[in-house]
Design a protein around this motif. Structure first.
Motif, mmCIF file in Angstrom:
data_model
loop_
_atom_site.group_PDB
_atom_site.id
_atom_site.type_symbol
_atom_site.label_atom_id
_atom_site.label_comp_id
_atom_site.label_asym_id
_atom_site.label_seq_id
_atom_site.Cartn_x
_atom_site.Cartn_y
_atom_site.Cartn_z
ATOM 1 N N PHE A 116 68.635 16.471 54.044
ATOM 2 C CA PHE A 116 70.046 16.667 53.722
ATOM 3 C C PHE A 116 70.472 15.612 52.707
ATOM 4 O O PHE A 116 70.249 14.423 52.916
ATOM 5 C CB PHE A 116 70.920 16.541 54.977
ATOM 6 C CG PHE A 116 70.627 17.561 56.036
ATOM 7 C CD1 PHE A 116 70.758 18.916 55.775
ATOM 8 C CD2 PHE A 116 70.217 17.164 57.293
ATOM 9 C CE1 PHE A 116 70.494 19.860 56.753
ATOM 10 C CE2 PHE A 116 69.946 18.095 58.281
ATOM 11 C CZ PHE A 116 70.083 19.457 58.007
ATOM 12 N N SER A 117 71.080 16.030 51.632
ATOM 13 C CA SER A 117 71.547 15.229 50.493
ATOM 14 C C SER A 117 70.442 14.913 49.493
ATOM 15 O O SER A 117 70.710 14.286 48.468
ATOM 16 C CB SER A 117 72.258 13.936 50.923
ATOM 17 O OG SER A 117 71.354 12.969 51.406
ATOM 18 N N PHE A 118 69.218 15.375 49.730
ATOM 19 C CA PHE A 118 68.111 15.147 48.795
ATOM 20 C C PHE A 118 67.821 16.371 47.923
ATOM 21 O O PHE A 118 66.800 16.407 47.241
ATOM 22 C CB PHE A 118 66.836 14.783 49.561
ATOM 23 C CG PHE A 118 66.813 13.399 50.134
ATOM 24 C CD1 PHE A 118 66.222 12.350 49.437
ATOM 25 C CD2 PHE A 118 67.372 13.127 51.372
ATOM 26 C CE1 PHE A 118 66.171 11.066 49.971
ATOM 27 C CE2 PHE A 118 67.332 11.852 51.913
ATOM 28 C CZ PHE A 118 66.735 10.820 51.220
ATOM 29 N N ASP B 172 79.891 11.428 60.017
ATOM 30 C CA ASP B 172 81.296 11.048 60.159
ATOM 31 C C ASP B 172 82.158 12.180 59.610
ATOM 32 O O ASP B 172 81.669 13.114 58.962
ATOM 33 C CB ASP B 172 81.556 9.735 59.410
ATOM 34 C CG ASP B 172 82.614 8.875 60.093
ATOM 35 O OD1 ASP B 172 83.454 9.427 60.829
ATOM 36 O OD2 ASP B 172 82.592 7.651 59.869
ATOM 37 N N GLY B 173 83.459 12.110 59.873
ATOM 38 C CA GLY B 173 84.350 13.156 59.394
ATOM 39 C C GLY B 173 85.801 12.796 59.631
ATOM 40 O O GLY B 173 86.112 11.741 60.205
ATOM 41 N N THR B 174 86.696 13.737 59.244
ATOM 42 C CA THR B 174 88.134 13.482 59.399
ATOM 43 C C THR B 174 88.915 14.656 60.006
ATOM 44 O O THR B 174 90.065 14.853 59.579
ATOM 45 C CB THR B 174 88.736 13.115 58.022
ATOM 46 O OG1 THR B 174 88.498 14.195 57.113
ATOM 47 C CG2 THR B 174 88.200 11.833 57.462
ATOM 48 N N PHE C 287 70.845 12.494 60.520
ATOM 49 C CA PHE C 287 72.108 12.438 59.791
ATOM 50 C C PHE C 287 72.223 13.653 58.884
ATOM 51 O O PHE C 287 71.346 13.898 58.044
ATOM 52 C CB PHE C 287 72.193 11.151 58.970
ATOM 53 C CG PHE C 287 72.163 9.913 59.816
ATOM 54 C CD1 PHE C 287 73.272 9.548 60.553
ATOM 55 C CD2 PHE C 287 71.028 9.137 59.909
ATOM 56 C CE1 PHE C 287 73.252 8.427 61.363
ATOM 57 C CE2 PHE C 287 70.988 8.017 60.713
ATOM 58 C CZ PHE C 287 72.110 7.655 61.445
ATOM 59 N N GLU C 288 73.298 14.422 59.073
ATOM 60 C CA GLU C 288 73.541 15.606 58.246
ATOM 61 C C GLU C 288 74.643 15.251 57.249
ATOM 62 O O GLU C 288 75.829 15.360 57.535
ATOM 63 C CB GLU C 288 73.951 16.795 59.106
ATOM 64 C CG GLU C 288 74.010 18.089 58.316
ATOM 65 C CD GLU C 288 74.405 19.271 59.179
ATOM 66 O OE1 GLU C 288 74.058 20.398 58.802
ATOM 67 O OE2 GLU C 288 75.081 19.074 60.211
ATOM 68 N N LEU C 289 74.230 14.805 56.075
ATOM 69 C CA LEU C 289 75.157 14.241 55.096
ATOM 70 C C LEU C 289 75.399 15.229 53.956
ATOM 71 O O LEU C 289 74.487 15.535 53.192
ATOM 72 C CB LEU C 289 74.594 12.936 54.534
ATOM 73 C CG LEU C 289 74.224 11.860 55.568
ATOM 74 C CD1 LEU C 289 73.725 10.605 54.872
ATOM 75 C CD2 LEU C 289 75.400 11.545 56.478
ATOM 76 N N PHE C 290 76.613 15.708 53.863
ATOM 77 C CA PHE C 290 76.994 16.587 52.759
ATOM 78 C C PHE C 290 78.182 16.004 51.992
ATOM 79 O O PHE C 290 78.138 15.808 50.793
ATOM 80 C CB PHE C 290 77.338 17.989 53.278
ATOM 81 C CG PHE C 290 76.139 18.755 53.752
ATOM 82 C CD1 PHE C 290 75.156 19.157 52.880
ATOM 83 C CD2 PHE C 290 75.984 19.058 55.091
ATOM 84 C CE1 PHE C 290 74.041 19.856 53.307
ATOM 85 C CE2 PHE C 290 74.877 19.761 55.539
ATOM 86 C CZ PHE C 290 73.909 20.154 54.645
ATOM 87 N N GLY D 70 83.773 17.290 57.457
ATOM 88 C CA GLY D 70 83.346 16.594 56.263
ATOM 89 C C GLY D 70 81.875 16.257 56.174
ATOM 90 O O GLY D 70 81.318 16.215 55.107
ATOM 91 N N HIS D 71 81.232 15.952 57.310
ATOM 92 C CA HIS D 71 79.826 15.528 57.287
ATOM 93 C C HIS D 71 79.607 14.376 56.305
ATOM 94 O O HIS D 71 78.879 14.477 55.325
ATOM 95 C CB HIS D 71 78.904 16.712 56.972
ATOM 96 C CG HIS D 71 78.753 17.634 58.139
ATOM 97 N ND1 HIS D 71 79.509 18.762 58.302
ATOM 98 C CD2 HIS D 71 77.922 17.576 59.217
ATOM 99 C CE1 HIS D 71 79.156 19.366 59.432
ATOM 100 N NE2 HIS D 71 78.209 18.670 60.008
#
Length: 280
Positions: A11-13, A213-215, A247-250, A218-219
């Motif tokens: 994720f994010s790569f 993390d998020g609001t 970690f699922e980061l977008f 958001g990831h």
């Protein structure tokens, strides 16, 4: 909880080569990963024998194994609950192939989501389509020795399963008893739920966790939102979680510019919490 419960992921790569990704995951200390099925790494539209062999070679060169294969299934023309029968059938066929890929990669899990029905049709119709599709996919995976993971989605992503309680009803309606559950803390937060509720419903069947993390949506990388991630890790620890996390980061796409730095930030934040768990 131990450090080796955290696994890498691509994720994010997605704007980097798979070899570069694998080399950097190895450098970050990982020997297992969640393989997001995205181009140009390994997607469901370009999974030739040559491409699969290259991916397996890269994994081997970097001492990585695949914990689960997660084909892209939210943003692409793959939707196992589509109200269009032709798209739905084609999507299921893609996932039957995804199960084959899991077996060839030696991955124990294929990652599934419920899909999405037409907003103009009844939820019951979409639900029935999803159950039928998931049963077909899991039966084929089972025949190959592959188990499946099932994750609920946010309402903006699916109109079928959005909460832990809905997931429990859906999960209980499926054939077979080898389907495990994914807890995504962002989806959990947007649904107004808690880790305690997930463990009440699923217990040890929670096999994998997506941390971001998020609001609350958001990831994001750890610290870029306002979710109580420290509390989430403490709750997982208190419930004796023995599965894997990644970690699922977008975010807004910016993590893909410098994915390694985003992952390092997340690891720096979570590692002391795991050390506390190990010392307890």
């Amino acid at each position: 909880m131990e450090r080796n419960q955290i696994i890498g992921a691509n994720f994010s790569f997605q704007h980097h080569s798979f070899r570069w990704t694998a080399e950097n995951l190895r450098a970050l200390g990982f020997d297992r990963m969640e393989l997001w099925g995205i181009a140009p790494h390994l997607d469901l539209f370009h999974d030739s024998c040559g491409r699969l062999a290259e991916v397996k070679s890269i994994l081997g060169d970097n001492g990585l194994t695949v914990r689960c294969f997660t084909p892209e299934q939210v943003l692409y023309p793959v939707n196992i609950a589509s109200g269009d029968g032709a798209y739905r059938q084609a999507s299921v066929e893609r996932f039957l192939r995804a199960a084959d890929l899991c077996a060839e990669l030696g991955a124990p899990y294929l990652f599934l989501t419920p899909g999405r029905g037409f907003e103009s049709e009844s939820r019951e119709t979409a639900w029935a389509h999803s159950v039928e599709s998931v049963n077909r996919i899991t039966a084929h995976a089972r025949s190959l020795g592959v188990s499946c993971l099932l994750e609920p989605l946010q309402r903006v992503e699916s109109n079928i399963v959005n909460t832990a309680s809905e997931l429990r009803t859906f999960w209980r309606s499926l054939d077979g008893d080898d389907i495990d559950v994914v807890l995504d803390v962002v989806a959990m937060a947007t649904a107004g739920e808690s880790i305690a509720e997930y463990f009440e419903y699923f217990g040890a069947r929670i096999a994998h966790v997506h941390i971001a993390d998020g609001t609350p949506a958001g990831h994001f990388a750890w610290g870029d939102g306002n979710l109580p991630l420290h509390d989430n890790i403490a709750a997982l620890r208190a419930h004796g979680f023995a599965g894997t996390l990644t970690f699922e980061l977008f975010g807004n796409g910016s993590y893909a510019l410098h994915p390694v730095s985003a992952w390092r930030r997340c690891l720096a934040a979570i590692t002391p919490l795991l050390h506390q768990a190990d010392e307890a």
